[in-house]
Scaffold this motif. Sequence first.
Motif, PDB file in Angstrom:
ATOM      1  N   THR A  68       0.162  -5.007   0.679  1.00 18.51           N
ATOM      2  CA  THR A  68      -0.205  -5.835   0.250  1.00 18.51           C
ATOM      3  C   THR A  68       0.430  -7.264  -0.908  1.00 18.51           C
ATOM      4  O   THR A  68       1.646  -7.499  -1.013  1.00 18.51           O
ATOM      5  N   ALA A  69       0.039  -8.548  -0.633  1.00 20.48           N
ATOM      6  CA  ALA A  69       0.586  -9.311  -1.614  1.00 20.48           C
ATOM      7  C   ALA A  69      -0.004 -10.216  -2.833  1.00 20.48           C
ATOM      8  O   ALA A  69      -0.734 -10.514  -2.898  1.00 20.48           O
ATOM      9  N   ALA A  70       0.967 -10.038  -3.593  1.00 21.72           N
ATOM     10  CA  ALA A  70       0.899 -10.984  -5.117  1.00 21.72           C
ATOM     11  C   ALA A  70       1.204 -11.825  -4.883  1.00 21.72           C
ATOM     12  O   ALA A  70       0.682 -13.053  -5.532  1.00 21.72           O
ATOM     13  N   GLY A  71       1.704 -12.501  -3.900  1.00 17.41           N
ATOM     14  CA  GLY A  71       2.457 -13.962  -3.657  1.00 17.41           C
ATOM     15  C   GLY A  71       3.512 -13.604  -2.428  1.00 17.41           C
ATOM     16  O   GLY A  71       4.119 -12.356  -2.448  1.00 17.41           O
ATOM     17  N   PRO A  72       3.923 -15.063  -1.718  1.00 21.18           N
ATOM     18  CA  PRO A  72       4.752 -14.672  -0.729  1.00 21.18           C
ATOM     19  C   PRO A  72       6.043 -13.878  -0.894  1.00 21.18           C
ATOM     20  O   PRO A  72       6.835 -13.568   0.009  1.00 21.18           O
ATOM     21  N   ASP A  73       6.612 -14.452  -2.335  1.00 26.54           N
ATOM     22  CA  ASP A  73       7.448 -13.096  -2.920  1.00 26.54           C
ATOM     23  C   ASP A  73       7.547 -12.116  -3.319  1.00 26.54           C
ATOM     24  O   ASP A  73       8.163 -11.642  -4.224  1.00 26.54           O
ATOM     25  N   ASP A  74       6.565 -11.403  -3.373  1.00 25.37           N
ATOM     26  CA  ASP A  74       6.061 -10.488  -3.368  1.00 25.37           C
ATOM     27  C   ASP A  74       4.903  -9.422  -3.272  1.00 25.37           C
ATOM     28  O   ASP A  74       3.675  -9.201  -3.507  1.00 25.37           O
ATOM     29  N   ILE A  75       5.753  -8.818  -1.642  1.00 27.69           N
ATOM     30  CA  ILE A  75       5.168  -7.670  -1.378  1.00 27.69           C
ATOM     31  C   ILE A  75       5.105  -6.611  -1.900  1.00 27.69           C
ATOM     32  O   ILE A  75       6.206  -6.328  -2.071  1.00 27.69           O
ATOM     33  N   TRP A  76       4.324  -5.776  -1.472  1.00 22.33           N
ATOM     34  CA  TRP A  76       4.762  -4.139  -1.521  1.00 22.33           C
ATOM     35  C   TRP A  76       4.134  -3.298  -0.445  1.00 22.33           C
ATOM     36  O   TRP A  76       2.758  -3.469  -0.247  1.00 22.33           O
ATOM     37  N   ALA A  77       4.389  -2.263  -0.018  1.00 19.91           N
ATOM     38  CA  ALA A  77       4.354  -1.778   0.701  1.00 19.91           C
ATOM     39  C   ALA A  77       4.294   0.094   0.121  1.00 19.91           C
ATOM     40  O   ALA A  77       5.217   0.464  -0.700  1.00 19.91           O
ATOM     41  N   VAL A  78       3.127   0.474   0.742  1.00 23.09           N
ATOM     42  CA  VAL A  78       3.482   2.071   0.364  1.00 23.09           C
ATOM     43  C   VAL A  78       2.953   2.553   1.193  1.00 23.09           C
ATOM     44  O   VAL A  78       2.154   2.893   2.633  1.00 23.09           O
ATOM     45  N   GLY A  79       3.563   4.258   1.307  1.00 21.34           N
ATOM     46  CA  GLY A  79       2.953   5.182   1.620  1.00 21.34           C
ATOM     47  C   GLY A  79       3.658   6.506   1.805  1.00 21.34           C
ATOM     48  O   GLY A  79       3.836   7.046   0.366  1.00 21.34           O
ATOM     49  N   GLY A  80       4.755   6.966   2.354  1.00 24.85           N
ATOM     50  CA  GLY A  80       4.868   9.032   1.681  1.00 24.85           C
ATOM     51  C   GLY A  80       5.767   9.137   2.613  1.00 24.85           C
ATOM     52  O   GLY A  80       6.745   8.498   3.709  1.00 24.85           O
ATOM     53  N   GLY A  81       7.013  10.351   2.156  1.00 26.75           N
ATOM     54  CA  GLY A  81       8.202  10.821   3.471  1.00 26.75           C
ATOM     55  C   GLY A  81       8.700  11.454   2.248  1.00 26.75           C
ATOM     56  O   GLY A  81       7.919  12.260   1.529  1.00 26.75           O
ATOM     57  N   GLY A  82       9.428  12.733   2.776  1.00 27.98           N
ATOM     58  CA  GLY A  82       9.798  14.347   2.340  1.00 27.98           C
ATOM     59  C   GLY A  82      10.224  14.561   3.575  1.00 27.98           C
ATOM     60  O   GLY A  82      10.596  14.158   4.894  1.00 27.98           O
ATOM     61  N   PRO A  83      11.650  15.646   3.592  1.00 27.09           N
ATOM     62  CA  PRO A  83      11.814  16.551   4.227  1.00 27.09           C
ATOM     63  C   PRO A  83      11.170  17.140   4.595  1.00 27.09           C
ATOM     64  O   PRO A  83      10.270  17.639   4.259  1.00 27.09           O
ATOM     65  N   SER A  84      11.460  17.757   6.679  1.00 22.32           N
ATOM     66  CA  SER A  84      10.648  18.915   7.303  1.00 22.32           C
ATOM     67  C   SER A  84      10.365  20.003   7.042  1.00 22.32           C
ATOM     68  O   SER A  84       9.104  19.983   7.240  1.00 22.32           O
ATOM     69  N   ASP A  85      10.293  20.136   5.733  1.00 18.94           N
ATOM     70  CA  ASP A  85      10.330  21.442   5.910  1.00 18.94           C
ATOM     71  C   ASP A  85       9.898  21.201   3.702  1.00 18.94           C
ATOM     72  O   ASP A  85      10.224  22.342   3.194  1.00 18.94           O
ATOM     73  N   GLY A  86       9.237  20.110   3.022  1.00 13.89           N
ATOM     74  CA  GLY A  86       9.098  20.097   2.423  1.00 13.89           C
ATOM     75  C   GLY A  86       8.134  19.144   1.804  1.00 13.89           C
ATOM     76  O   GLY A  86       7.222  18.319   3.183  1.00 13.89           O
ATOM     77  N   ALA A  87       7.365  18.942   0.610  1.00 12.95           N
ATOM     78  CA  ALA A  87       6.664  18.490   0.385  1.00 12.95           C
ATOM     79  C   ALA A  87       6.479  16.615   0.872  1.00 12.95           C
ATOM     80  O   ALA A  87       7.816  16.346   0.171  1.00 12.95           O
ATOM     81  N   THR A  88       5.394  16.125   0.741  1.00 13.44           N
ATOM     82  CA  THR A  88       5.309  14.824   0.897  1.00 13.44           C
ATOM     83  C   THR A  88       5.824  14.000  -0.674  1.00 13.44           C
ATOM     84  O   THR A  88       4.749  14.295  -1.357  1.00 13.44           O
ATOM     85  N   HIS A  89       6.502  12.946  -1.230  1.00  7.67           N
ATOM     86  CA  HIS A  89       6.193  12.219  -1.954  1.00  7.67           C
ATOM     87  C   HIS A  89       5.956  10.921  -1.531  1.00  7.67           C
ATOM     88  O   HIS A  89       6.036   9.953  -1.356  1.00  7.67           O
ATOM     89  N   PRO A  90       6.008  10.207  -2.709  1.00  8.93           N
ATOM     90  CA  PRO A  90       4.862   8.687  -2.619  1.00  8.93           C
ATOM     91  C   PRO A  90       6.164   8.221  -2.320  1.00  8.93           C
ATOM     92  O   PRO A  90       7.302   8.042  -2.902  1.00  8.93           O
ATOM     93  N   LEU A  91       6.332   7.126  -1.646  1.00  3.21           N
ATOM     94  CA  LEU A  91       6.497   5.885  -1.086  1.00  3.21           C
ATOM     95  C   LEU A  91       5.890   4.414  -1.813  1.00  3.21           C
ATOM     96  O   LEU A  91       5.088   4.138  -1.247  1.00  3.21           O
ATOM     97  N   THR A  92       7.058   3.763  -2.563  1.00  2.57           N
ATOM     98  CA  THR A  92       6.678   1.958  -2.253  1.00  2.57           C
ATOM     99  C   THR A  92       8.307   1.445  -1.875  1.00  2.57           C
ATOM    100  O   THR A  92       9.077   1.800  -3.325  1.00  2.57           O
ATOM    101  N   LEU A  93       7.541   0.231  -1.461  1.00  2.84           N
ATOM    102  CA  LEU A  93       8.695  -0.732  -1.254  1.00  2.84           C
ATOM    103  C   LEU A  93       8.683  -2.191  -2.065  1.00  2.84           C
ATOM    104  O   LEU A  93       7.199  -1.952  -1.829  1.00  2.84           O
TER     105      LEU A  93
END
Length: 399
Positions: free
Chosen positions: A261-286
Motif C-alpha cells: 500500500t502507498a501512503a505517499g510516493p516515498d512512503d510505501i509499505w509491504a507485508v507478508g511473512g517468513g521463517g525457517p523451513s522447520d519453524g513458525a512463520t512470523h510477520p514481515l513488514t518492509l
Amino acid sequence: MHSRAVRHGGRLTLMALAASLAMAAPALAAAGAPPDGWHTWNAAGPQRNEELRGVAARGPADAWAVGYREDGSGVSVPVAERFDGRAWRATSVPGQSGAGQLDAVAPLSAHDVWAVGTWNDKSAGQDRSLGEHFDGRAWHTVPLPAEPANRSAYPSALAAVRPDDIWAVGVTAEDRLGSPRPLTYHWDGHRWASVATPSTGGDALLEGATPDGAGGAWAVGVAYDAQGAGHPLTEHWDGRAWRIVPAPHTAGQGESLNAVTAAGPDDIWAVGGGGPSDGATHPLTLHWDGHSWTRVATPTAAANLHAVSADAHGRLWAVGEQQGVDTPAFTLRWDGTAWHTVPADSGPGGTGASLFGVATVPHPRPGGPTAWTVGSTLPQLQPTWHPVIEGFGPAPSAH
C-alpha cells in the motif's frame, strides 16, 4: 511462503505450488465489547459456505467486498457485496457461466468498479483469469488476456492509477503447478493487455499491487532461489517498464510479500511473512522511503500478514492469520513509530475467523468504521463456513 489457506480449486493449487517450491442489519456487538474496536457486521445473505477475499472503500457510505460462495453442488460462484453506509448488500456477478471467485476489487467511482479472480476450466484442467466491471447498475464480465492453453492464470490484486490506467497482477503456472511466473495485465481504458516483467532467474509470483501516488505502481510477491527458498520480490512500474527493486531478505529463511500500500510516493509499505523451513512463520513488514526498502520490526507472533492499507494521513492497518490458535484473525496498527497488535472481534461473530483483506475508510463519519477487514472461517476446516466482515469503530448496534 504463500500460505493463504483456502479450499477452492485455484487457491488450493497456489498453496500446493508455493509449498512445493518454498521449501441488511449489522450484527449486534458482543456483550461487554469496548465501544471502539473491531466489531463484526453482517455480510449480505446467504452467508453459508462463503469467503471474502478482498475489500476496498471509497468513503463511509461506499465500500466493496469480494470473494466466492460454494453452491449446493460444490461449484464456486463469485460474490460482490456493497456497503451503502448502513448495511452490506449483495450484488449479482455473472462470472464465467455463473462460476468463479473474486480476489480483489478496486472502486474508482460509483459507476466504475473493477474486480478480478479466477474460474475453473474443468475441460482443460486449468484455472483461467476472470475480470468483472460494475458500471453503476450491473456487473459485466470483461475478457482478460488469454494465457497459453496449458497455463493457469491467477490475477490476485489490482492497482488503479486512473480509470484508463489499471494494473492486475498475479501468477501463471503450467498445469496449475509448474514454472510459476509473474502475471501483469494493464487496462488502458479500452482493453486489457499482458505486459512483460523482468526475469527473476527462476520461479516467482506476484501477490499485491498499489498505485505509487506519482503515476506509477508497485507490485510485490516472492521469487525463489536455486535451493527453493523464497525471497521478497518488489517491482516498480515507472510509466515505461517494470523493474525489480532489491528488497532485504533474511538469510536461511523463506520470505514472501502478500500485499502493498502507498501512503505517499516515498512512503510505501509491504507485508507478508517468513521463517525457517522447520519453524513458525512470523510477520514481515518492509518500508520504502523513496530510496530503499528497509525491514520494520513487528510484534512477536507466529503469524502471516495477508493485507495492508494506508489512508491519506499515513495511518496503517495490516491483517492476517495467527498459527496454532482457535481464532486466527490477526491485526496490526501503525501509530507512526511502531506496529501494535489490536485484538480482532472476540465475540461470536469473530470466532474462528481468518482475515484476508483490509481497507481504511477515506473521510470516515464520526461514529462510523474507520477501516474494514474481511475473511472467513474456512481455514479452520469447519463442515460449513461463513464470511467475516469487521469494522473498526463503535459497535454496529450504536448506529
